[in-house]
Design a protein around this motif. Structure first.
Motif, mmCIF file in Angstrom:
data_model
loop_
_atom_site.group_PDB
_atom_site.id
_atom_site.type_symbol
_atom_site.label_atom_id
_atom_site.label_comp_id
_atom_site.label_asym_id
_atom_site.label_seq_id
_atom_site.Cartn_x
_atom_site.Cartn_y
_atom_site.Cartn_z
ATOM 1 N N ARG A 143 0.844 -1.196 0.000
ATOM 2 C CA ARG A 143 0.000 0.000 0.000
ATOM 3 C C ARG A 143 0.881 1.248 0.000
ATOM 4 O O ARG A 143 1.802 1.359 0.811
ATOM 5 C CB ARG A 143 -0.907 -0.010 1.238
ATOM 6 N N VAL A 144 0.613 2.174 -0.911
ATOM 7 C CA VAL A 144 1.411 3.401 -0.999
ATOM 8 C C VAL A 144 1.034 4.320 0.158
ATOM 9 O O VAL A 144 -0.127 4.690 0.325
ATOM 10 C CB VAL A 144 1.194 4.116 -2.346
ATOM 11 N N ILE A 145 2.040 4.693 0.955
ATOM 12 C CA ILE A 145 1.784 5.512 2.141
ATOM 13 C C ILE A 145 2.445 6.884 2.070
ATOM 14 O O ILE A 145 2.198 7.728 2.928
ATOM 15 C CB ILE A 145 2.226 4.787 3.432
ATOM 16 N N GLN A 146 3.289 7.106 1.067
ATOM 17 C CA GLN A 146 3.899 8.428 0.924
ATOM 18 C C GLN A 146 4.392 8.619 -0.495
ATOM 19 O O GLN A 146 4.839 7.672 -1.144
ATOM 20 C CB GLN A 146 5.074 8.603 1.895
ATOM 21 N N THR A 147 4.268 9.846 -0.999
ATOM 22 C CA THR A 147 4.807 10.185 -2.304
ATOM 23 C C THR A 147 5.700 11.416 -2.180
ATOM 24 O O THR A 147 5.448 12.299 -1.366
ATOM 25 C CB THR A 147 3.699 10.484 -3.334
ATOM 26 N N VAL A 148 6.732 11.446 -3.005
ATOM 27 C CA VAL A 148 7.551 12.644 -3.192
ATOM 28 C C VAL A 148 7.539 12.943 -4.683
ATOM 29 O O VAL A 148 7.999 12.125 -5.488
ATOM 30 C CB VAL A 148 8.989 12.454 -2.694
ATOM 31 N N GLY A 149 6.971 14.075 -5.056
ATOM 32 C CA GLY A 149 6.889 14.453 -6.459
ATOM 33 C C GLY A 149 7.733 15.686 -6.733
ATOM 34 O O GLY A 149 7.541 16.721 -6.099
ATOM 35 N N LEU A 150 8.665 15.559 -7.663
ATOM 36 C CA LEU A 150 9.554 16.662 -8.020
ATOM 37 C C LEU A 150 9.253 17.095 -9.448
ATOM 38 O O LEU A 150 9.290 16.270 -10.375
ATOM 39 C CB LEU A 150 11.019 16.238 -7.894
ATOM 40 N N PHE A 182 8.649 9.493 -6.369
ATOM 41 C CA PHE A 182 9.037 8.434 -5.441
ATOM 42 C C PHE A 182 7.782 7.939 -4.723
ATOM 43 O O PHE A 182 7.031 8.738 -4.148
ATOM 44 C CB PHE A 182 10.033 8.954 -4.399
ATOM 45 N N LEU A 183 7.562 6.637 -4.754
ATOM 46 C CA LEU A 183 6.429 6.030 -4.082
ATOM 47 C C LEU A 183 6.941 5.109 -2.982
ATOM 48 O O LEU A 183 7.683 4.158 -3.254
ATOM 49 C CB LEU A 183 5.577 5.216 -5.063
ATOM 50 N N LEU A 184 6.569 5.410 -1.746
ATOM 51 C CA LEU A 184 6.921 4.556 -0.607
ATOM 52 C C LEU A 184 5.726 3.672 -0.290
ATOM 53 O O LEU A 184 4.637 4.168 0.012
ATOM 54 C CB LEU A 184 7.273 5.414 0.612
ATOM 55 N N GLY A 185 5.936 2.366 -0.371
ATOM 56 C CA GLY A 185 4.882 1.424 -0.053
ATOM 57 C C GLY A 185 5.196 0.654 1.210
ATOM 58 O O GLY A 185 6.318 0.703 1.729
ATOM 59 N N THR A 186 4.222 -0.063 1.711
ATOM 60 C CA THR A 186 4.437 -0.858 2.922
ATOM 61 C C THR A 186 5.321 -2.059 2.665
ATOM 62 O O THR A 186 5.831 -2.669 3.612
ATOM 63 C CB THR A 186 3.087 -1.335 3.482
ATOM 64 N N GLU A 187 5.547 -2.400 1.376
ATOM 65 C CA GLU A 187 6.362 -3.577 1.055
ATOM 66 C C GLU A 187 7.422 -3.292 -0.006
ATOM 67 O O GLU A 187 7.980 -4.225 -0.585
ATOM 68 C CB GLU A 187 5.453 -4.718 0.584
ATOM 69 N N GLY A 188 7.714 -2.019 -0.255
ATOM 70 C CA GLY A 188 8.735 -1.710 -1.241
ATOM 71 C C GLY A 188 8.659 -0.268 -1.696
ATOM 72 O O GLY A 188 7.852 0.528 -1.184
ATOM 73 N N THR A 189 9.479 0.073 -2.669
ATOM 74 C CA THR A 189 9.515 1.443 -3.185
ATOM 75 C C THR A 189 9.598 1.434 -4.705
ATOM 76 O O THR A 189 10.087 0.487 -5.324
ATOM 77 C CB THR A 189 10.726 2.229 -2.644
ATOM 78 N N LEU A 190 9.116 2.525 -5.279
ATOM 79 C CA LEU A 190 9.274 2.778 -6.706
ATOM 80 C C LEU A 190 9.854 4.171 -6.878
ATOM 81 O O LEU A 190 9.444 5.109 -6.186
ATOM 82 C CB LEU A 190 7.928 2.714 -7.435
ATOM 83 N N GLU A 191 10.806 4.298 -7.782
ATOM 84 C CA GLU A 191 11.288 5.616 -8.205
ATOM 85 C C GLU A 191 11.097 5.718 -9.700
ATOM 86 O O GLU A 191 11.503 4.825 -10.454
ATOM 87 C CB GLU A 191 12.759 5.832 -7.865
ATOM 88 N N LEU A 192 10.472 6.807 -10.133
ATOM 89 C CA LEU A 192 10.290 7.064 -11.550
ATOM 90 C C LEU A 192 11.188 8.220 -11.951
ATOM 91 O O LEU A 192 11.112 9.311 -11.384
ATOM 92 C CB LEU A 192 8.832 7.450 -11.851
ATOM 93 N N ARG A 193 12.052 7.973 -12.910
ATOM 94 C CA ARG A 193 12.812 9.043 -13.548
ATOM 95 C C ARG A 193 12.207 9.188 -14.933
ATOM 96 O O ARG A 193 12.520 8.436 -15.843
ATOM 97 C CB ARG A 193 14.299 8.727 -13.562
ATOM 98 N N LYS A 194 11.320 10.144 -15.042
ATOM 99 C CA LYS A 194 10.411 10.194 -16.181
ATOM 100 C C LYS A 194 11.071 10.577 -17.495
ATOM 101 O O LYS A 194 10.733 10.041 -18.548
ATOM 102 C CB LYS A 194 9.284 11.179 -15.879
ATOM 103 N N TYR A 195 11.987 11.541 -17.441
ATOM 104 C CA TYR A 195 12.454 12.150 -18.681
ATOM 105 C C TYR A 195 13.943 11.951 -18.947
ATOM 106 O O TYR A 195 14.392 12.168 -20.068
ATOM 107 C CB TYR A 195 12.131 13.647 -18.666
ATOM 108 N N ILE A 196 14.689 11.529 -17.925
ATOM 109 C CA ILE A 196 16.129 11.326 -18.107
ATOM 110 C C ILE A 196 16.680 10.572 -16.907
ATOM 111 O O ILE A 196 16.176 10.716 -15.791
ATOM 112 C CB ILE A 196 16.871 12.684 -18.267
ATOM 113 N N ASP A 197 17.678 9.732 -17.151
ATOM 114 C CA ASP A 197 18.443 9.086 -16.084
ATOM 115 C C ASP A 197 19.834 9.712 -16.150
ATOM 116 O O ASP A 197 20.672 9.306 -16.961
ATOM 117 C CB ASP A 197 18.493 7.575 -16.292
#
Length: 341
Positions: free
Chosen positions: A149-156, A254-269
């Motif tokens: 379950r996603v419990i926190q987001t950080v959007g830049l 950045f998506l913080l979940g109760t069982e893991g994380t996702l980071e999206l670099r949308k336009y460039i790495d």
């Protein structure tokens, strides 16, 4: 509604986002009945005609009054979008606008009333989710339970200023609503969507002018803290993308979940893998990079389905205005000059 192709008109060609509103609908089989050539930025119109030479310019009133047109798409000066949307809905048309959908709470109320009284669809194309394949991949992974379950987001949301080519209204807060209304609506949308929150509380917000002192009223930095019953979110938006970065902004989620994380670099790495739409997943199974560049975009086909079926698969009913209202409230409440309140 018959099986004929849905027809749409483009009214409000003041921002380049009109290109993907029109282009994606055409790609999904909709027919463009014409566009209103009225614009505040001749460069936008030149780009539009270059991309869509087959489309014809039509008087604005004619487009509104044409009963064969099902949809109006709009990327006008932000303060003008609400009036265009209301007129279109009262003319029996569904509406898709670029963000922000409105710049004041009164405009939100006007749109809400028109949608309720006419039964028409009012949708905002939040391009940093709907035109980003990494977000499609993240949506699928979250739905599959990959991070719990996603419990926190950080959007830049950093952007390049490109000051020399911006039209005058871009530096007029009354015209575009301020940095939190203009840009941060993207990140508010993503917070509500990925956490599954029906609404959110504004905890704090701030805006500042850090790099353009010769335009005192302009805001080039903003931040927001949000909270729902089950999640929280931090948002940072700015106009400080350096000229050396080979894209308009290093947008990340950045998506913080109760069982893991996702980071999206949308336009460039940066200094990493080439291309766009990078997703990094970390959970109990390990860590992996996902190339999301081949993910299918779904918003536009769902929107056209909703127009035919009178459904809400592209966006829950009321979501667009909920996001817009939160962005405007954050802008109104923002502490200016640094430090949130």
């Amino acid at each position: 509604m018959s099986d004929r192709p849905l027809r749409f008109a483009a009214i409000g060609l003041d921002h380049r986002h009109i290109y993907h509103l029109v282009g994606e609908l055409i790609a999904e089989g909709a027919e463009c009945a014409g566009y209103c050539p009225q614009t505040s930025d001749a460069r936008v119109m030149d780009g539009f005609r270059e991309r869509f030479p087959q489309l014809r310019a039509v008087d604005r009133d004619t487009l509104f009054d044409d009963p064969s047109i099902d949809i109006v798409v709009c990327a006008a000066i932000p303060r003008d979008r609400a009036a265009i949307a209301v007129r279109a809905m009262r003319a029996g048309k569904d509406v898709m606008v670029d963000k922000p959908g409105a710049t004041s709470l009164d405009q939100v109320a006007d749109i809400e009333q028109a949608a309720r009284e006419t039964g028409r669809i009012f949708s905002i194309c939040f391009s940093e989710r709907f035109v980003v394949r990494a977000c499609e991949a993240a949506s699928r992974l979250v739905a599959e339970g990959a991070i719990g379950r996603v419990i926190q987001t950080v959007g830049l949301g950093p952007h390049r200023l490109n000051r020399a080519i911006r039209p005058g209204w871009f530096f007029d807060n009354d015209a575009f609503g301020g940095i939190l209304v203009d840009i941060a609506s993207h990140q508010i949308d993503q917070f509500l969507y990925f956490t599954g929150a029906g609404d959110a509380e504004l905890v704090a917000s701030s805006v500042a002018n850090r790099g353009t002192p010769d335009i005192p009223g302009f805001e080039d930095f903003g931040e927001i803290l949000l909270r729902s019953d089950d999640a929280s979110g931090y948002i940072r938006v700015d106009w400080f993308t350096p000229d050396g970065l080979p894209t308009w902004g290093d947008g990340r989620l950045f998506l913080l979940g109760t069982e893991g994380t996702l980071e999206l670099r949308k336009y460039i790495d940066i200094a990493g893998r080439p291309g766009t739409d990078h997703v990094f997943l970390s959970n109990r199974d390990g860590v992996r990079h996902i190339d999301a560049s081949a993910e299918t975009l779904t918003y536009f086909v769902k929107f056209l389905h909703d127009v035919r079926a009178r459904a809400a698969t592209a966006m829950p009913q009321g979501h667009a205005l909920k996001v817009t209202r939160l962005a405007i409230e954050a802008q109104i409440a923002a502490r200016r000059g640094g430090g949130m309140r």
